[in-house]
Motif scaffolding. Sequence first.
Motif, short mmCIF file in Angstrom:
data_model
loop_
_atom_site.label_atom_id
_atom_site.label_comp_id
_atom_site.label_asym_id
_atom_site.label_seq_id
_atom_site.Cartn_x
_atom_site.Cartn_y
_atom_site.Cartn_z
N TRP A 93 0.84 -1.21 0.00
CA TRP A 93 0.00 0.00 0.00
C TRP A 93 0.88 1.26 0.00
O TRP A 93 0.60 2.21 -0.73
N LEU A 97 1.31 4.15 -2.84
CA LEU A 97 1.14 5.55 -2.48
C LEU A 97 2.34 6.37 -2.96
O LEU A 97 2.18 7.47 -3.52
N ASP A 100 2.25 6.66 -6.83
CA ASP A 100 1.19 7.56 -7.25
C ASP A 100 1.53 9.02 -6.95
O ASP A 100 1.18 9.92 -7.71
N LEU A 146 -1.12 14.14 -0.99
CA LEU A 146 -1.29 13.42 0.27
C LEU A 146 -2.45 13.95 1.09
O LEU A 146 -3.11 13.21 1.82
N ASP A 148 -5.14 15.19 -0.21
CA ASP A 148 -6.30 14.62 -0.91
C ASP A 148 -7.58 15.39 -0.56
O ASP A 148 -8.52 14.84 0.01
N LYS A 151 -10.84 13.96 -1.25
CA LYS A 151 -11.12 12.71 -0.55
C LYS A 151 -11.43 11.57 -1.52
O LYS A 151 -12.44 10.87 -1.42
N VAL A 153 -9.69 8.89 -1.81
CA VAL A 153 -9.33 7.62 -1.20
C VAL A 153 -10.43 7.14 -0.25
O VAL A 153 -10.92 6.03 -0.34
N CYS A 157 -7.92 11.96 4.33
CA CYS A 157 -6.92 12.26 3.30
C CYS A 157 -5.93 11.10 3.23
O CYS A 157 -5.89 10.24 4.12
N ARG A 158 -5.13 11.05 2.19
CA ARG A 158 -4.20 9.94 2.01
C ARG A 158 -3.21 9.84 3.17
O ARG A 158 -2.86 8.74 3.61
N GLU A 161 -4.96 8.39 6.04
CA GLU A 161 -5.19 6.98 5.76
C GLU A 161 -3.93 6.16 6.07
O GLU A 161 -4.00 5.07 6.63
N LEU A 162 -2.78 6.70 5.73
CA LEU A 162 -1.51 6.04 6.04
C LEU A 162 -1.36 5.88 7.55
O LEU A 162 -0.99 4.81 8.03
N GLU A 209 0.66 13.91 10.28
CA GLU A 209 0.67 14.06 8.83
C GLU A 209 1.36 15.36 8.41
O GLU A 209 2.19 15.37 7.49
#
Length: 243
Positions: A93, A97, A100, A146, A148, A151, A153, A157-158, A161-162, A209
């Motif tokens: 994953w 990421l 991308d 990142l 995002d 939204k 994802v 936000c990405r 999500e991480l 983040e």
Amino acid sequence: MEGQESNSKIHVVFFSISIILFCLGAVLGMSLSVSRDVLASFALCGDAMHRSNENTKAIVAQEYAALDNTADGQTADTNAQRLQQLSYEMVRWIEQLRFDMILYVDGETEAIQYARNEVATSNNVPYVPATEIVEKDALNPSWFFLEDIDKTVSQNCRATELKLKLNTYKKAILELVPAEKQEKVRQELTFLNTDGHYENYYEETITWEEYLFEHVMACAVATELDAIIGDIKTAEYIILRNL
């Protein structure tokens, strides 16, 4: 002899961690206005991180093989399989990421196409070395991706999500360890924590983040994501040794 080999593996893993810490320290100390030579140097640092990760992967693979030969019960074998699957999914994953993000920052480049061609006959995620990122010093595009805002994802936000995936991964792998070892192992996995206190240059409290990714150059973001992959492989090794 076996003890010496085990200690050697541990030294290699922690050497990998030291590379990660050095690279991140260097990245966080970067000036926003950097020369091409300095950018190239930090990109090389990112590529060194990737090589270190590959070495750690090899050590983890050896540890799985050793466990297969010594496992004295079905539980250890089942937990090892579960650990391997959880770690594979987490690393994959993050690799996606990272790819991308570079694609978003650079667009279609020769490096992107070459990376795709390299994995065309496999199930691997394309890998673009940090040295091949065109817009190495791009600040906003990597954060926009990142963050995002749209939204695309999920509701998060990405970057968030991480963080959530890392928290879930850490909890899941700890549950694989025998109860009497869990507290000790939890202390060994503090490098996966995302709930610390983080401040920006102005000593304002910010999120995990924002601390890692906001106003950070694309090549540094790519290196940070490689560092997190290194953390996952190190955590996998620690859990393996405690099954």
